[in-house]
Design a protein around this motif. Structure first.
Motif, short mmCIF file in Angstrom:
data_model
loop_
_atom_site.label_atom_id
_atom_site.label_comp_id
_atom_site.label_asym_id
_atom_site.label_seq_id
_atom_site.Cartn_x
_atom_site.Cartn_y
_atom_site.Cartn_z
N ILE A 243 0.81 -1.21 0.00
CA ILE A 243 0.00 0.00 0.00
C ILE A 243 0.85 1.27 0.00
N ALA A 265 -5.63 3.84 4.76
CA ALA A 265 -6.12 2.64 4.07
C ALA A 265 -6.13 1.44 5.01
N SER A 305 -8.98 -1.68 -6.11
CA SER A 305 -7.76 -1.04 -5.60
C SER A 305 -6.63 -1.10 -6.62
N ALA A 308 -7.10 1.88 -8.81
CA ALA A 308 -7.65 3.08 -8.17
C ALA A 308 -6.87 4.32 -8.63
N LEU A 314 -8.57 4.46 -3.62
CA LEU A 314 -7.68 3.41 -3.12
C LEU A 314 -8.10 3.00 -1.70
N GLY A 317 -11.36 1.03 -1.90
CA GLY A 317 -11.15 -0.32 -2.38
C GLY A 317 -10.59 -1.22 -1.30
N TYR A 318 -9.64 -0.70 -0.53
CA TYR A 318 -9.07 -1.47 0.58
C TYR A 318 -10.13 -1.78 1.63
#
Length: 408
Positions: A243, A265, A305, A308, A314, A317-318
């Motif tokens: 990440i 995230a 993600s 993203a 992002l 999505g996480y």
């Protein structure tokens, strides 16, 4: 069909399980709190990033090596005995780690000696920590039949996830001049949890089995949940390790902003895990169906993600991927518990925990290697791993036990 399998709900007079949740939360806080303090601590001790990372790896290795042994001990010696031993051992080894870190800074120990002390004590933490989830799952299986088992295990998973969130937050709030101060405080938290457990949790519902053999990871009854446990930790671990790099490289953020986005995230993942796991009891789904839906939901989050275009998408999505994974984790424990007899619950829990530990160990290596291919590849592999879990969970066979498709 086993005695445990014959139960269709929580039996009359079942004890409160809050002591298990408390023990799981404070131990998870301690494990993740050290990770949060590792960077500043490494700087004070003169250690490089890979050296302080070695201490975290030592804990993971110990977890893998000891989880099955603790599960067997829970069947041989009793659940409460193992929980008590694990909490005492975790407290002692954590205090020794704190002392080692403090002396390393105060006495200006050589980096090599400081590293050796941290590796040994962190290994001891991993050895004792693994007793908590193995014995806790066995206690839940003793007191909850298939109709309510996954819901109770969802609460246990939520407690563990809460610890993963609260540990770093505790370090951030309590940090002062030295990162060892919050670590000392975290090392003390298992003591009230131990008192709570000893006082409130009653004796085991069944006599320990002194002749309990070890449960093979290839046992056809548990091979499916064990495989899923390993696979889901691979997927989650890959997402965690990449990440920060994605925030830096794809989103072109500077270091401080990238660190903030990565933290947000992972916080979103933790929160979504807790929410999903607390909702398990209300869903009324069988373990394998819960596993399938959760894995597919998580796969969608991984794919979103992977491409993203912004920090917001992002993080979203996480969070979506974490929400789906939050349904997979308790389903794994419930499926394993439903597949074995009441005398084998500890060993089944230990097998699942060992598989998770192995996945957590390998995931950073896999994620880092895949990121060298492209910034999209790791998350797509994570999505594929979740898709594989959905396939594995789609065809439960007779070996999964007579209660494999009993509602949660």
């Amino acid at each position: 069909m086993s005695d445990t399998a014959q139960r269709v709900g929580q039996p009359q007079g079942a004890p409160p399980l809050q002591p298990l949740y408390a023990a799981s939360m404070v131990c998870s806080m301690g494990m993740m709190g050290f990770v949060a303090a590792a960077g500043p601590l490494a700087k004070l001790l003169g250690l490089s990033a890979w050296q302080i990372g070695l201490t975290a790896t030592a804990g993971g290795v110990a977890w893998v090596l000891s989880a099955r042994a603790w599960g067997r001990a829970a069947d041989r010696l009793g659940r409460k005995t193992v929980l008590r031993t694990g909490l005492i051992g975790f407290t002692v080894t954590y205090m020794l780690l704190c002392v080692a870190a403090h002396l390393g800074v105060a006495w200006s120990l050589s980096p090599g000696l400081a590293l050796a002390l941290l590796v040994v004590t962190r290994f001891g933490m991993g050895l004792t920590y693994s007793a908590i989830p193995a014995a806790s799952v066995a206690v839940i299986a003793d007191h909850h039949g298939p109709a309510s088992r996954a819901g109770a295990m969802g609460k246990l998973s939520a407690a563990q996830s809460s610890g993963l969130l609260l540990g770093p937050a505790f370090v951030a709030v309590m940090a002062g001049g030295s990162p060892t101060v919050p670590l000392f405080l975290l090392a003390l938290l298992p003591i009230p949890a131990l008192v709570y457990l000893v006082t409130v949790l009653p004796a085991d519902v069944q006599a320990p089995d002194a002749d309990a053999p070890q449960l093979s990871l290839r046992d056809p009854r548990v091979v499916r949940p064990v495989t899923v446990a390993f696979t889901v930790l691979i997927a989650v671990g890959i997402a965690q390790i990449v990440i920060g790099f994605i925030a830096l490289d794809r989103l072109n953020l500077d270091n401080s902003v990238a660190l903030r986005v990565a933290g947000l995230a992972l916080t979103a993942v933790g929160l979504s895990l807790v929410v999903a796991q607390l909702a398990v009891k209300r869903l009324g789904l069988t373990p394998f169906r819960l596993m399938r839906i959760g894995a597919l939901t998580s796969a969608v989050g991984f794919v979103a993600s992977a491409w993203a275009p912004s920090a917001v998408t992002l993080i979203a999505g996480y969070a979506f991927a974490g929400f789906g994974a939050g349904w997979v984790f308790p389903a794994i424990s419930a499926a394993a518990a439903n597949a074995v007899s009441s005398q084998e619950q500890g060993r089944a829990a230990g097998a699942v925990s060992s598989a998770m530990g192995l996945g957590a160990m390998l995931a950073p290596l896999i994620g880092g290697s895949l990121y060298a291919v492209s910034d999209v590849t790791p998350l797509l592999v994570g999505a594929g791993a979740m898709g594989l879990i959905a396939v594995i969970a789609s065809y439960p066979g007779a070996a999964d036990g007579p209660d494999a498709e009993t509602r949660t």
